[in-house]
Design a protein around this motif. Structure first.
Motif, PDB file in Angstrom:
ATOM      1  N   LYS A 186      34.026  -0.259  -4.832  1.00 56.87           N
ATOM      2  CA  LYS A 186      35.317  -0.907  -4.554  1.00 56.87           C
ATOM      3  C   LYS A 186      35.171  -1.842  -3.332  1.00 56.87           C
ATOM      4  O   LYS A 186      35.678  -2.970  -3.318  1.00 56.87           O
ATOM      5  CB  LYS A 186      36.364   0.183  -4.262  1.00 56.87           C
ATOM      6  N   LYS A 189      33.404  -5.004  -4.232  1.00 54.52           N
ATOM      7  CA  LYS A 189      34.294  -5.940  -4.941  1.00 54.52           C
ATOM      8  C   LYS A 189      35.217  -6.670  -3.936  1.00 54.52           C
ATOM      9  O   LYS A 189      35.428  -7.884  -4.037  1.00 54.52           O
ATOM     10  CB  LYS A 189      35.119  -5.177  -5.982  1.00 54.52           C
ATOM     11  N   ARG A 192      33.088  -9.214  -2.246  1.00 56.48           N
ATOM     12  CA  ARG A 192      32.716 -10.254  -3.208  1.00 56.48           C
ATOM     13  C   ARG A 192      33.884 -11.217  -3.425  1.00 56.48           C
ATOM     14  O   ARG A 192      33.711 -12.433  -3.504  1.00 56.48           O
ATOM     15  CB  ARG A 192      32.325  -9.581  -4.536  1.00 56.48           C
ATOM     16  N   ASP A 193      35.106 -10.671  -3.463  1.00 56.63           N
ATOM     17  CA  ASP A 193      36.291 -11.515  -3.662  1.00 56.63           C
ATOM     18  C   ASP A 193      36.502 -12.496  -2.500  1.00 56.63           C
ATOM     19  O   ASP A 193      37.030 -13.584  -2.689  1.00 56.63           O
ATOM     20  CB  ASP A 193      37.542 -10.647  -3.854  1.00 56.63           C
TER      21      ASP A 193
END
Ligand SMILES: NC(=O)c1ccc[n+]([C@@H]2O[C@H](COP(=O)([O-])OP(=O)(O)OC[C@H]3O[C@@H](n4cnc5c(N)ncnc54)[C@H](O)[C@@H]3O)[C@@H](O)[C@H]2O)c1
Ligand SMILES: O=c1ccn([C@@H]2O[C@H](COP(=O)(O)OP(=O)(O)O[C@H]3O[C@H](CO)[C@@H](O)[C@H](O)[C@H]3O)[C@@H](O)[C@H]2O)c(=O)[nH]1
Length: 480
Positions: A186, A189, A192-193
């Protein structure tokens, strides 16, 4: 609004966070540091580091969603994501001295994060660290936390100084390592966003923590190894009459080798290559892999050889002594387009020439007299520690003068050493330089920036790394 706090407002923390702020207007980014001098610099018109394009980026975001502050604890406490971009220099004493990474700054940052946090946080390793540091940091965070959860990620930085903004805008890749747990995935992510705001998804590589940590050390080791390989070839070129630029071009056209990073030089410098290879060597030794350790050690040995070979060329060419002779040093930074002098080959070359009692006149467009004096007085590795932990500026070294113009530096000099490939050194009026120097006039080009043929026609005796030797130098030993 997502809040990012970055601990460490240095060459990495400052530019990286400025670009995140520019590309992610919905994120509030605060860069904190224990050095008020650095923070004041970031809040002024004279940023504390010179980096092409950085001024514009900072000016666009500062005061909107980019802030610089000494209130370290406050901003860490408020953040959702904490980047740690403090220095990780080579240890100067104790176990692993001269090799292992000094994690003092990292550890104190981790303890402080655990101490002040009242909400869950993602903690991102931005600094270059030994493999398995994340595990040690996790332990510090979990043993000292006050009811909060921390998820650690490794997100090493690959920017090079002098091209930092360009590298950050358009990176070859962004690497994010995390635990293979739901919380770890999580967190990956989430980070990465952030990058996905401007970096194409296929360039964002996600791995486990240890692969990310090791990939950073491996990348620097491979890059430095290329330079030592071409520098080793440069010595052979001088001995055989081959031209290292022609050899580099010829081998670089092989698509498996590629053309980049094949410029022979007086040696690589910068805060990273030597430190990270020494660290890699130490990790290999600790893991019972002496053969692997020795393989990488050789990259540094060749780099040291290249610097001492250069000094020996200067001294042996000038009738085997430079005592009381004036030598102009053009360039002191470890590469062009930066004012950074950490591990610059100019330090070792200057110290070598000073050892033979030369008088040095040094000019670099971006390095201050104070910095040069400090660098020439300090012990190896000490200069990688933050300025506020360094001894006060020593009294200037008598044989050294620092000037603010290349022509001033070369006036009445017996020889000129080019240490940094600043563009302005390519464009100097070398006839004017020749006319103002003592004769015979020598040029020692440590960066292959001058046109050897043109300079020889003017009358100079020229030594250029890895190029066919001047008749004057032919029978002189490369290593005295
Ligand atoms: N310089 C580069 O080009 C580069 C590129 C990639 C990775 N790296 C890695 O990034 C890390 C940082 O490098 P850098 O060149 O930015 O170093 P730097 O010395 O320029 O900056 C580090 C900053 O951290 C601050 N600091 C230290 N301890 C602190 C603490 N406890 N709290 C708050 N601030 C603290 C220091 O005062 C200093 O200003 C290193 O691990 C380095 O290997 C550097
Ligand atoms: O063909 C070449 C290329 C470089 N150099 C020298 O190598 C040193 C390092 O140059 P460079 O790698 O361009 O700069 P750094 O800022 O040290 O960047 C390296 O170190 C950083 C810190 O880890 C990494 O993030 C970067 O990817 C990595 O390139 C400098 O002295 C250069 O003059 C050469 O002598 N010949």
């Amino acid at each position: 609004m997502v809040k990012i706090c970055c601990i460490g407002a240095g060459y990495v923390g400052g530019p990286t966070m400025a670009v995140i702020a520019l590309k992610c207007p919905d994120i509030q980014v605060t860069v904190v540091d224990i050095s008020s001098q650095r923070i004041n610099g970031w809040n002024s018109d004279h940023l504390p580091i010179y980096e092409p394009g950085l001024d514009e980026v900072v000016k666009k975001c500062r005061g909107k969603n980019l802030f610089f502050s000494v209130e370290v604890e406050k901003h860490v406490a408020e953040a959702d994501i904490v980047f740690v971009s403090v220095n990780t220099p080579t240890k100067t004493h104790g176990l692993g001295a001269g090799k292992a990474a000094d994690l003092t700054y990292w550890e104190s940052a981790a303890r402080m994060i655990a101490d002040v946090s009242k909400s869950d946080k993602i903690v991102v390793e931005k600094s270059t660290v030994p493999v398995k540091t994340a595990e040690a940091i996790e332990r510090i965070l979990t043993h000292n936390r006050k009811g909060t959860n921390f998820t650690i990620l490794s997100n090493p930085e690959f920017l090079a100084e002098g091209t930092a903004i360009q590298d950050l805008f358009n990176p070859d890749r962004v690497l994010i390592g995390g635990r293979e747990t739901p919380a770890g995935q999580k967190a990956i992510k989430t980070l990465r966003d952030v990058y996905a705001n401007w970096v194409p998804m296929e360039k964002i590589i996600c791995t486990n923590l240890w692969s990310a940590e090791l990939s950073k050390l491996a990348a620097n080791a491979f890059l430095a190894q290329r330079i030592s390989s071409v520098n080793a070839m440069s010595a052979l070129c001088e001995a055989t009459g081959a031209d290292v630029s022609e050899v580099s071009h010829s081998i670089g056209t092989d698509s498996r080798i590629g053309p980049k990073f094949l410029n022979a030089s007086v040696g690589f410098g910068g805060s990273c290559f030597q430190k990270d290879i020494l660290n890699l060597v130490y990790i290999c030794e600790c893991n019972g892999l002496p053969e692997v350790a020795n393989y990488w050690k050789q990259v540094i040995k060749v780099n040291d050889y290249q610097k001492s070979r250069f000094v020996n060329r200067v001294v042996s060419s000038m009738f085997n002594t430079v005592s009381t002779k004036k030598i102009a040093i053009l360039g002191f930074a470890f590469k062009k387009d930066t004012g950074d002098t950490r591990e610059t080959p100019a330090i070792d070359v200057c110290k070598g020439l000073l050892g033979d009692k030369a008088r040095l006149s040094i000019y670099d467009p971006q390095v201050t007299e104070d910095q040069i004096t400090k660098d020439l007085s300090m012990r190896k590795f000490d200069k990688d520690h933050p300025a506020h932990l360094q001894p006060p500026s020593p009294t200037s070294i008598k044989q050294v003068s620092v000037v603010w113009d290349a022509y001033e530096a070369v006036k009445d000099a017996h020889g000129v050493c080019i240490m940094t490939e600043w563009d302005e050194f390519k464009k100097l009026d070398y006839q004017k330089v020749y006319d103002s120097m003592q004769k015979p006039a020598f040029v020692f080009d440590g960066r292959n920036v001058v046109d050897v043929g043109v300079l020889r026609k003017i009358g100079f005796i020229v030594y250029s790394i890895g190029k066919p030797l001047d008749p004057w130098l032919k029978d002189m030993p490369a290593v005295a």
